[in-house]
Write a protein that holds these residues in place. Structure first.
Motif, PDB file in Angstrom:
ATOM      1  N   TRP A   1       0.837  -1.206   0.000  1.00 29.71           N
ATOM      2  CA  TRP A   1       0.000   0.000   0.000  1.00 29.71           C
ATOM      3  C   TRP A   1       0.869   1.253   0.000  1.00 29.71           C
ATOM      4  O   TRP A   1       0.458   2.301  -0.533  1.00 29.71           O
ATOM      5  N   ALA A   2       2.054   1.168   0.584  1.00 34.28           N
ATOM      6  CA  ALA A   2       2.934   2.336   0.638  1.00 34.28           C
ATOM      7  C   ALA A   2       3.417   2.752  -0.747  1.00 34.28           C
ATOM      8  O   ALA A   2       3.908   3.871  -0.910  1.00 34.28           O
ATOM      9  N   ASP A   3       3.298   1.867  -1.752  1.00 33.69           N
ATOM     10  CA  ASP A   3       3.703   2.204  -3.121  1.00 33.69           C
ATOM     11  C   ASP A   3       2.550   2.709  -3.969  1.00 33.69           C
ATOM     12  O   ASP A   3       2.774   3.209  -5.080  1.00 33.69           O
ATOM     13  N   VAL A   4       1.325   2.574  -3.491  1.00 29.71           N
ATOM     14  CA  VAL A   4       0.157   2.965  -4.287  1.00 29.71           C
ATOM     15  C   VAL A   4       0.042   4.488  -4.301  1.00 29.71           C
ATOM     16  O   VAL A   4      -0.017   5.124  -3.248  1.00 29.71           O
ATOM     17  N   THR A   5       0.018   5.065  -5.489  1.00 27.07           N
ATOM     18  CA  THR A   5      -0.072   6.515  -5.624  1.00 27.07           C
ATOM     19  C   THR A   5      -1.464   6.991  -6.015  1.00 27.07           C
ATOM     20  O   THR A   5      -1.801   8.152  -5.799  1.00 27.07           O
ATOM     21  N   ARG A   6      -2.273   6.109  -6.595  1.00 27.45           N
ATOM     22  CA  ARG A   6      -3.608   6.537  -7.023  1.00 27.45           C
ATOM     23  C   ARG A   6      -4.519   5.317  -7.136  1.00 27.45           C
ATOM     24  O   ARG A   6      -4.099   4.260  -7.618  1.00 27.45           O
ATOM     25  N   LEU A   7      -5.756   5.481  -6.700  1.00 26.93           N
ATOM     26  CA  LEU A   7      -6.806   4.483  -6.902  1.00 26.93           C
ATOM     27  C   LEU A   7      -7.978   5.187  -7.566  1.00 26.93           C
ATOM     28  O   LEU A   7      -8.417   6.240  -7.105  1.00 26.93           O
ATOM     29  N   GLU A   8      -8.493   4.600  -8.632  1.00 30.81           N
ATOM     30  CA  GLU A   8      -9.592   5.265  -9.343  1.00 30.81           C
ATOM     31  C   GLU A   8     -10.450   4.234 -10.063  1.00 30.81           C
ATOM     32  O   GLU A   8      -9.994   3.146 -10.412  1.00 30.81           O
TER      33      GLU A   8
ATOM     34  N   ARG B   1      -9.789   9.032  -0.679  1.00 36.20           N
ATOM     35  CA  ARG B   1      -9.065   8.661  -1.900  1.00 36.20           C
ATOM     36  C   ARG B   1      -7.977   9.678  -2.246  1.00 36.20           C
ATOM     37  O   ARG B   1      -6.875   9.297  -2.635  1.00 36.20           O
ATOM     38  N   HIS B   2      -8.276  10.960  -2.094  1.00 35.05           N
ATOM     39  CA  HIS B   2      -7.318  11.982  -2.513  1.00 35.05           C
ATOM     40  C   HIS B   2      -6.213  12.183  -1.486  1.00 35.05           C
ATOM     41  O   HIS B   2      -5.150  12.708  -1.831  1.00 35.05           O
ATOM     42  N   ARG B   3      -6.430  11.761  -0.250  1.00 29.21           N
ATOM     43  CA  ARG B   3      -5.353  11.849   0.739  1.00 29.21           C
ATOM     44  C   ARG B   3      -4.177  10.970   0.316  1.00 29.21           C
ATOM     45  O   ARG B   3      -3.015  11.294   0.587  1.00 29.21           O
ATOM     46  N   ILE B   4      -4.472   9.866  -0.359  1.00 34.14           N
ATOM     47  CA  ILE B   4      -3.415   8.988  -0.862  1.00 34.14           C
ATOM     48  C   ILE B   4      -2.509   9.752  -1.821  1.00 34.14           C
ATOM     49  O   ILE B   4      -1.278   9.714  -1.708  1.00 34.14           O
ATOM     50  N   GLN B   5      -3.099  10.477  -2.755  1.00 35.36           N
ATOM     51  CA  GLN B   5      -2.316  11.212  -3.745  1.00 35.36           C
ATOM     52  C   GLN B   5      -1.497  12.317  -3.103  1.00 35.36           C
ATOM     53  O   GLN B   5      -0.328  12.534  -3.445  1.00 35.36           O
TER      54      GLN B   5
END
Length: 1121
Positions: free
Chosen positions: A202-209, A783-787
């Motif tokens: 999860w630490a490598d995930v930059t975007r989920l859509e 969702r946008h906190r991840i980005q």
């Protein structure tokens, strides 16, 4: 329902089925005679046949077949008793599967793929039904077994849930299972003899859509910095997407340097995270945001019920939420009717007699002699019992607090106590009194700002006051008033100044905080005044910039009050301290509320209503800017189409969110926005921002650059006025408090704009964008906190590499890869390591640290076990695991840990690696030499960490590690500065080149052991062993000659009583220069050390091995469960 695929040789044998729909791969059929208005003979015959057959032979009237073109064999994959049920399955097949089947060249592969997909759907459906009945169903246990088998992760990696889906590899879908765990998402597929195995931290995930393309419809796209994958054909895509967003958000907030992002205690412990916990936390976040409750509130119950609403003379259906300190009710249409009852206001909660008209009623009585009736509560008895227990506990705490407060008062200590030196002059005395005297009235009562048309203002204020009094008589007054659309319209008109402070306190429920913390603000003021810190310096700098045109802040009284509020809050919450824009907000609060009330309003805004906004990196505001961009794309597609890069608009709107429009609107108009903010929260700022952009879509689409767009918006906002000033737009902004004043010079470049009334603008925003819900905003925030967090992580990495790169010769690409390995090693221990390790303690201190530190000081750091793991992956020699390799790794760590805090920074690690791979022979030998003399070589190899961490950590300016007994005491700022200067002096001394100490015989023997270990497994191993044997003999002879020379010299001197150090001087020793000269005599050794080693290949191999090697080590350290 879906069926295990069952083969059918003749899909319409004996004409028993009628085809309703069909395509190339699927057929929907109806049993003949079913659903026909007038059954024919064949229909009656089929019906009779179905009736006389036993139950096991009866069939459902609708079914779906899988057919392969050119084949006589079909498979039944779904059936149903009603056409609606089967149509849902048919629509799912057409929407998710049909388009993707065309990519298969072999039609037999189509059948295998579809059958595998249907079996996965059946398994997932069964899992969902079992999960509703038992906590750990057999299907989940089987999935857990497969997860551990396929991915070989440690047992501490907790599986949360799994889904059947397809992963797209190019144009080919791979049917399999997606496993979601606390730290990773993993996919496994084995289809047609091909295995696909993917693992994403999860630490490598930059975007989920969510995406929909030509072949891939209703898919979830997972993007990392290296690649992206699409997953589709979920049975419930929205549920899977929601869980993925939550897990990624929780992992990033837990792992990254998030600088104070609030995270619930349960989510900080990965082992306790389950799917149910995630659902509960999502609901809790929604409730906290909807009712703007304190972040520490825990959600206990959520129950459907109806509340008697006297103003509507009926019961309103909705949901009751109970937390530690509140009863919250919201109607089914979010915001239609809201009721907030603090438990501190409740006198009793009682059950009433149940009747047909009033089933399961509960009466809640409050202090204001009012009662609220709730009906249709399920499990009423248990709910009332739980609430009463919570109420009794709260009342006991309040009585204890009042008892302590009364005892303090009985001791005769005054409310305010001041001490002055007799020698102070009168002016200093007055200033000291002014600085410490807390105002008991709002500043507006003494410093009312005059505006043209003041008589009209008074009549308008009187009319508003009358409307509010009528509203109070109908809907109640205080925190527990009914909040409906009528009060929304009143707030949009602007709250009268006489009621503004009271209603702000009511809407935010700062009243409850004030009542439960009597005397708290006064004690904070007394503690904080006179203390000096970075926050107080910034506060002093901004005091005179806060509404400088308002008379209240042209006066020492207003400035002193603002200083006290901001300083007290910085003392209360050092994690936030002070951030720009807090001064503007606090100034407005002081105008309309008493000083202590203004303090609690500031607490409510910073800690509840705008969470994570006020820190050094304004994470919360940036997340909302990203959410605002998406809302523009959703609600204003024309503007989004003409302005593809919305970051320019979001940069303009950042001040709208940070200052609640106070810095861009005329003062009296901006205060109306603050009224709405306290009533509806951040939702109002989103709505108003969309309304402003929507009103100027045409102009913004025609703008040629960002500057022109800024001028358009600034010109419009400058002329937004109130009701009384609607006829004189030019008079209001100049007289109002300063908001930057940048709009006046743009009139020549921007067409004249008509005056807009703030009430009309607010009402328009409610009409056009009022359907925006808090639930939707919370989903987007997650969702946008991840980005946003990943963007900050990229910035930290770029700055770190930029600062380290000049000091090393490693290529930028390799250095970036080493940084990722370094960070991954840090994360792996957080995933599966011991939570009490030094790494975990470092994470906690890292998050509490000051963000003013340089980027190099902010990187991840490795403790000894983490370093040794990465050492084994990247060291060019000593690659084989053996006891001596471990010993050398320990010595290397001790050597690099220059400040003795048992942690190695990335700069230190990169310098070590640069020496091994890029430096010349002399530097490599020098490093090996230093590894075999103190401090790297300790007296006891069994305890390599004999150097304990010092009290002061020299690489943390302004922060001192105090002993535990004085940890809570603040260190004076000037002393911290002096300590920092001393630390800098030590750093300079440390950087100075020092001559290496001599090596004794024991140390040289260890040096030789290391050299022998270096050559193990080398193709020229024999030649190297012979060469090192020669060098060893030579160095031993040199040392012996020197030893004899010193002894003979001491004998010739004839000294009978040698000094104490003479014995040490007579020991066998050699120098670095002597060892280097001896090594240079053997060309084989020179070639070995000068032969370049491919760092890129080492890094590539390390990426492949790091996870599984580290996981295995951790399993051995933890032992069997």
């Amino acid at each position: 329902m879906w069926l295990n695929p069952e083969e059918v040789l003749l899909k319409n044998a004996l004409k028993l089925w009628v085809t309703e729909r069909s395509n190339d791969f699927f057929v929907l059929q109806r049993r003949r005679g079913h659903g026909e208005a007038t059954s024919k003979f064949t229909g009656l015959l089929v019906g009779a046949l179905d009736t006389v057959l036993d139950s096991s032979a009866r069939v459902t009237p609708f079914r779906i077949l899988l057919q392969v073109p050119g084949s006589q064999v079909s498979w039944v994959i779904a059936s149903g008793a009603a056409i609606e049920e089967v149509k849902k399955h048919w629509d799912w097949l057409v929407h998710n599967l049909l388009h993707s089947l065309s990519v298969f060249e072999n039609k037999e592969d189509v059948a295998s793929f579809v059958k595998g997909k249907v079996k996965g759907l059946i398994a997932e459906d069964a899992r969902g039904r079992q999960a509703a009945q038992e906590g750990d169903p057999g299907k989940f246990r089987e999935a857990l077994r497969r997860f551990e088998l396929h991915f070989s992760l440690p047992s501490s990696e907790k599986l949360v849930t799994f889904y059947s889906c397809c992963c797209w590899k190019g144009r080919v879908p791979r049917q399999g299972f997606l496993y979601l765990s606390t730290n990773h998402m993993a996919f496994y597929s084995f289809l047609l003899g091909k295995e696909v195995k993917l693992v994403f931290p999860w630490a490598d995930v930059t975007r989920l859509e969510r995406v929909s393309t030509g072949l891939v419809t209703e898919a979830v796209r997972v993007s990392t910095r290296q690649r992206q994958r699409d997953f589709s054909m979920f049975l419930n895509r929205d549920e899977a997407f929601g869980v993925m967003c939550q897990l990624a958000d929780v992992a990033l907030r837990r792992l990254l340097d998030s600088e104070g992002l609030e995270l619930d205690r349960v989510l900080q412990q990965p082992g306790r995270i389950t799917k149910r916990v995630l659902e509960e936390q999502a609901l809790r976040e929604y409730v906290l945001a909807l009712f703007r409750l304190p972040r520490g509130e825990r959600l206990h119950e959520a129950a459907s019920c109806s509340v008697w609403t006297p103003h509507a003379r009926c019961h309103t259906a909705g949901t009751l939420y109970t937390t530690d300190g509140y009863l919250c009710f919201c109607s089914r249409d979010e915001g239609g009717c809201v009721l907030l009852i603090p438990l501190s206001e409740v006198l009793s909660i009682e059950k009433a007699e149940s009747t047909a008209l009033l089933p399961n009623p509960v009466i809640v009585s409050v202090r204001t002699k009012k009662a609220f009736q709730l009906i249709e509560l399920q499990d009423r008895d248990q709910l009332v019992e739980t609430l009463n227990a919570r109420l009794r506990s709260l009342q006991w705490k309040q009585s204890m607090f009042r008892g302590r407060k009364d005892s303090r008062r009985s001791q005769g200590s005054p409310y305010y106590t001041f001490y002055y030196d007799a020698g102070e002059d009168e002016e200093q005395l007055e200033e000291q009194v002014l600085r410490n005297t807390i105002n008991s009235e709002a500043l507006m009562t003494a410093f009312h700002q005059n505006r043209p048309g003041n008589d009209g203002d008074k009549s308008l204020e009187t009319a508003k006051e009358r409307l509010w009094e009528e509203h109070f008589s109908e809907f109640g007054r205080g925190v527990h008033m009914f909040r409906t659309e009528k009060i929304q319209r009143l707030v949009a008109m602007g709250i009268p100044e006489s009621l503004r402070g009271e209603l702000w306190m009511t809407f935010s429920d700062a009243t409850s905080e004030l009542e439960s913390h009597q005397g708290y603000y006064t004690s904070l003021v007394q503690k904080s005044m006179g203390h000096s810190s970075l926050a107080t310096e910034e506060i002093e700098r901004d005091l005179h910039r806060s509404l400088p045109d308002h008379p209240a802040f042209q006066n020492p009284t207003g400035i002193a009050a603002l200083r006290r509020v901001l300083t007290a809050y910085a003392h209360r919450n050092p994690k936030i301290g002070y951030c720009q824009s807090m001064n503007i907000l606090a100034s407005v609060l002081l105008l309309y509320a008493k000083e202590e009330e203004a303090f609690w309003l500031l607490v409510a805004v910073c800690e509840r209503m705008l969470p994570d906004y006020f820190n050094r990196r304004v994470i919360g505001a940036q997340v909302d800017q990203s959410v605002f961009e998406e809302l523009i794309r959703e609600r204003l597609p024309e503007l989004a189409e003409h302005v593809p890069d919305l970051s320019s608009l979001s940069s303009v709107s950042l001040s709208w969110f940070l200052t609640l429009f106070l810095s861009v609107l005329p003062f009296h108009s901006a205060v109306c926005v603050v009224d709405c903010f306290f009533f509806h929260g951040i939702k109002v700022i989103f709505q108003l921002g969309l309304a402003v952009l929507e009103a100027h879509t045409a102009q913004l689409c025609g703008s040629t650059d960002d500057g022109q767009a800024l001028m358009i918006l600034t010109s419009f906002l400058d002329q937004v006025g109130g009701e009384a000033s609607s006829c004189a737009p030019s008079s209001s902004p100049a007289a109002d408090a300063g908001s930057g004043g940048g709009g006046g010079s743009s009139d020549a470049c921007v067409p004249a704009v008509r005056h807009t009334n703030i009430t009309d603008l607010i009402n328009e925003s409610y009409e056009k964008f009022g359907d925006l819900t808090v639930r939707h905003i919370e989903h987007l925030r997650c969702r946008h906190r991840i980005q946003v967090l990943q963007a900050h992580e990229d910035t930290i990495k770029e700055n770190t590499l930029r600062l380290v790169l000049p000091d090393v010769s490693i290529s930028p690409e390799n250095l970036a890869d080493v940084y990722e390995l370094f960070k991954t090693e840090h994360f792996i221990s957080l995933y599966w390591g011991d939570s009490s390790s030094a790494a975990a303690a470092e994470v906690a201190s890292w998050r509490r640290s000051d963000s003013s530190r340089s980027f190099v000081e902010r990187q991840y750091r490795l403790d000894r076990p983490q370093f040794k793991s990465l050492y084994g992956l990247l060291v060019p020699w000593l690659g084989d695991s053996n006891q001596h390799t471990d010993t050398v790794a320990n010595r290397t760590f001790t050597l690099l840990d220059q400040d003795g805090d048992n942690l190695v920074t990335f700069r230190e690690f990169a310098g070590w690696l640069d020496t091994l791979y890029c430096e010349d022979l002399n530097e490599k030998i020098r490093l090996l030499y230093r590894l075999h003399i103190p401090p790297a070589l300790t007296e006891s190899e069994d305890d390599p960490s004999v150097m304990k961490s010092p009290l002061l950590s020299t690489n943390r300016p302004l922060y001192v590690n105090l002993p535990s007994d004085v940890e809570g005491e603040a260190k004076d700022y000037q002393e911290q500065l002096k300590q920092m200067l001393k630390d800098l002096a030590k750093e300079k001394e440390k950087d100075a080149e020092k001559p290496l100490s001599l090596m004794n015989q024991f140390e040289f023997i260890q040096f030789c052991k290391t050299l022998y270990s270096l050559f193990h497994g080398d193709p020229e191993e024999n030649e190297l062993f012979q060469a090192i044997a020669t060098v060893t003999s030579l160095v031993l002879q040199i040392g012996e000659v020197g030893h004899r020379g010193r002894r003979s010299g001491s004998e010739v001197s004839g000294e009978e009583a040698a000094p104490p150090c003479a014995e040490a001087d007579e020991k066998w020793t050699v120098s670095y220069a002597q060892i280097l000269a001896s090594l240079l005599t053997e060309q084989t050794l020179v070639n070995f050390f000068e032969t370049p080693v491919d760092l890129s290949a080492k890094i590539a191999a390390a990426k492949e091995k790091q996870y599984h090697q580290r996981a295995g080590l951790l399993l051995l350290q933890r032992g069997p469960r």
